[in-house]
Scaffold this active site. Structure first.
Site, PDB file in Angstrom:
ATOM      1  N   ARG A 126       0.826  -1.217   0.000  1.00 42.27           N
ATOM      2  CA  ARG A 126       0.000   0.000   0.000  1.00 42.27           C
ATOM      3  C   ARG A 126       0.858   1.265   0.000  1.00 42.27           C
ATOM      4  NH1 ARG A 126      -4.880  -2.171   3.682  1.00 42.27           N
ATOM      5  NH2 ARG A 126      -6.314  -2.572   1.972  1.00 42.27           N
ATOM      6  N   GLY A 178      -9.249  -7.393  -0.673  1.00 40.20           N
ATOM      7  CA  GLY A 178      -9.394  -8.236   0.507  1.00 40.20           C
ATOM      8  C   GLY A 178      -8.668  -9.567   0.436  1.00 40.20           C
ATOM      9  N   GLY A 236     -13.832  -3.649   0.231  1.00 38.40           N
ATOM     10  CA  GLY A 236     -15.160  -3.052   0.456  1.00 38.40           C
ATOM     11  C   GLY A 236     -15.485  -1.988  -0.575  1.00 38.40           C
ATOM     12  N   LYS A 264     -19.854 -15.251   3.319  1.00 41.67           N
ATOM     13  CA  LYS A 264     -21.257 -14.874   3.490  1.00 41.67           C
ATOM     14  C   LYS A 264     -21.996 -14.437   2.237  1.00 41.67           C
ATOM     15  CE  LYS A 264     -20.920 -13.286   8.225  1.00 41.67           C
ATOM     16  NZ  LYS A 264     -20.729 -12.030   8.943  1.00 41.67           N
TER      17      LYS A 264
HETATM   18  P1  AMP Z   1     -15.325 -13.029   3.172  1.00 44.42           P
HETATM   19  O1  AMP Z   1     -14.746 -12.188   4.259  1.00 44.42           O
HETATM   20  O2  AMP Z   1     -16.805 -13.119   3.217  1.00 44.42           O
HETATM   21  O3  AMP Z   1     -14.777 -12.694   1.815  1.00 44.42           O
HETATM   22  O4  AMP Z   1     -14.846 -14.517   3.472  1.00 44.42           O
HETATM   23  C1  AMP Z   1     -13.510 -14.891   3.520  1.00 44.42           C
HETATM   24  C2  AMP Z   1     -13.396 -16.033   4.452  1.00 44.42           C
HETATM   25  O5  AMP Z   1     -14.255 -17.065   4.036  1.00 44.42           O
HETATM   26  C3  AMP Z   1     -12.026 -16.632   4.508  1.00 44.42           C
HETATM   27  O6  AMP Z   1     -11.466 -16.394   5.764  1.00 44.42           O
HETATM   28  C4  AMP Z   1     -12.261 -18.131   4.279  1.00 44.42           C
HETATM   29  O7  AMP Z   1     -11.565 -18.941   5.160  1.00 44.42           O
HETATM   30  C5  AMP Z   1     -13.739 -18.263   4.526  1.00 44.42           C
HETATM   31  N1  AMP Z   1     -14.305 -19.425   3.821  1.00 44.42           N
HETATM   32  C6  AMP Z   1     -14.171 -19.749   2.535  1.00 44.42           C
HETATM   33  N2  AMP Z   1     -14.786 -20.901   2.259  1.00 44.42           N
HETATM   34  C7  AMP Z   1     -15.326 -21.342   3.413  1.00 44.42           C
HETATM   35  C8  AMP Z   1     -16.080 -22.484   3.775  1.00 44.42           C
HETATM   36  N3  AMP Z   1     -16.393 -23.416   2.869  1.00 44.42           N
HETATM   37  N4  AMP Z   1     -16.490 -22.598   5.049  1.00 44.42           N
HETATM   38  C9  AMP Z   1     -16.151 -21.658   5.956  1.00 44.42           C
HETATM   39  N5  AMP Z   1     -15.441 -20.551   5.672  1.00 44.42           N
HETATM   40  C10 AMP Z   1     -15.030 -20.402   4.418  1.00 44.42           C
END
Ligand code: AMP
Length: 394
Positions: free
Chosen positions: A35, A351, A374, A201
């Site tokens: 960064r 991210g 974000g 999510k």
């Molecule tokens: P996000 O912050 O929503 O982009 O999610 C990223 C996180 O999702 C990472 O830390 C991953 O470890 C987690 N992740 C990815 N696939 C899975 C899964 N199948 N089950 C649980 N966590 C997951």
């Protein structure tokens, strides 16, 4: 079109540049200076043009007095001095006499970095809640304001929106480039246009999916969020991640975009989320009650490859599995490999995905990696970026 730093005569002027120096620091050592490097172009330009350069940035979150020691920008000033080959004067204050004196004594090409803007959050979150008086005060320190911090451009903070209200403003080269790249996804993208989504999510990405589904040809879904979709499609997902309240939304999307949304056909499961645990390859209709789906499988990668190879534009956000653990990182790595040979214009949305692509050594194989997770998602949701919106038009 927004004004850029190039649209102003900045010689001899006090130019406040809002940078994103939110870098990982452990025991005073910067672990990744990406960064800081990304901000160099704008700072170097301002110096070349003879500006007096005043830098502002946030670093981490400040909730207690103790956080201040951990999140001081002092190491950034030192790293920046080396990169610029010019002493960057660090003022360990965010406002007050010392700041004002130092700025008064500046000569052309001098660079000053003030302390972490979020130190102001200890007092009623003045920075993060865009306290009017704080924004006005910071604006009083300069003649022109340049926003080059893409990572916070979707937020209204005193150090971005707050200052812009009171000064002539423009964007720096980094923000200009980010917007130009992301517009390739929203203004007449070349088709077939494929979106790859993963991460944990669905709820975080509802508006994104709604907005992108209108223009995208294919939406490939992996990661934890795939399981809420699989559940909506009628599969038993065992103990995998599931947002029950989002199932109706997923069902609606699956009905509406039957031919666009592509879900995994096989996955890697385990009974626990930890290193060295026993894993199983399963078709999505074979998941057992006590199993957690933690990565996409080989056959899913083969299916995804067909869509990716056929695409002219690709946007990818979100890891395909629990990639922090090696056993569940193969899906994300496999996707990186497939992406590396694809001919499409490829953009990675910040991210975790940016981190994974860089760490796995595939950064050179994509066209753009956004510096703001974000911010890039907000842009693609079709929502105005608050601190960009207020910047003067050309
Ligand atoms: P996000 O912050 O929503 O982009 O999610 C990223 C996180 O999702 C990472 O830390 C991953 O470890 C987690 N992740 C990815 N696939 C899975 C899964 N199948 N089950 C649980 N966590 C997951």
């Amino acid at each position: 079109m927004k004004k850029t730093i190039k649209d102003y005569d900045i010689k001899g002027k006090k130019v406040i540049i809002r940078c994103d120096f939110n870098v990982p620091i452990e025991d005073g050592i910067i672990k990744d200076d990406n960064r800081i490097r990304q901000s160099l172009k704008t700072i170097r330009y301002a110096r070349k043009e003879g500006a007096k350069v005043i830098l502002l940035s946030h670093l981490g979150r400040i909730k207690t007095e103790e956080d201040k020691e951990k999140y001081t920008l002092k190491p950034v000033a030192e790293a920046l001095s080396k990169l610029l080959r010019k002493k960057v004067k660090f003022i360990n204050q965010t406002r007050g006499k010392e700041v004002e004196e130092a700025i008064k004594n500046m000569k052309e090409k001098d660079v000053i970095l003030l302390e972490n803007t979020r130190f102001e959050d200890l007092d009623k979150q003045k920075e993060s809640k865009n306290d009017k008086r704080l924004g006005k005060y910071w604006a009083s320190l300069g003649d022109i304001y340049i926003n080059d911090a893409f990572g916070t451009i979707h937020r209204s903070h005193a150090s971005n929106l707050g200052i812009s209200k009171h000064l002539k403003s423009g964007v720096g080269f980094l923000v200009e480039k980010e917007i130009k790249e992301l517009e390739k996804l929203t203004k007449n993208p070349k088709h077939p246009y494929t979106i790859i989504l993963g991460g944990s999510k669905v709820s975080d990405k509802i508006n994104l999916i709604k907005n992108l589904a209108k223009t995208a040809d294919y939406i490939l879904i992996g990661g934890g969020m795939a399981f809420t979709f699989l559940s909506a499609a009628g599969f038993n997902i065992g103990s995998s991640l599931c947002e029950k309240e989002e199932i109706p939304f997923c069902k609606e999307l699956l009905d509406k975009y039957q031919d666009k949304i592509i879900l995994p056909i096989d996955i890697i499961t385990a009974k626990e989320i930890k290193n060295g645990v026993k894993t199983k390859e399963r078709f999505v209709n074979e998941i057992e009650e006590d199993e957690i789906g933690l990565d996409i499988g080989k056959k899913t990668l083969e299916v995804f490859k067909q869509y990716i190879d056929d695409s002219k534009t690709i946007f990818w956000n979100g890891p395909m599995g629990y990639f922090e653990i090696k056993d569940f990182s193969k899906g994300t790595k496999g996707l990186c490999k497939i992406m590396s040979t694809a001919k499409a214009y490829k953009i990675i949305g910040g991210g975790d995905t940016a981190r994974a692509v860089i760490e796995m050594g595939f950064a050179k194989d994509v066209n753009h990696i956004s510096t703001g997770g974000g911010a890039s998602l907000t842009f693609l949701e079709g929502v105005k970026l608050k601190a960009l919106d207020i910047i003067n038009e050309k």
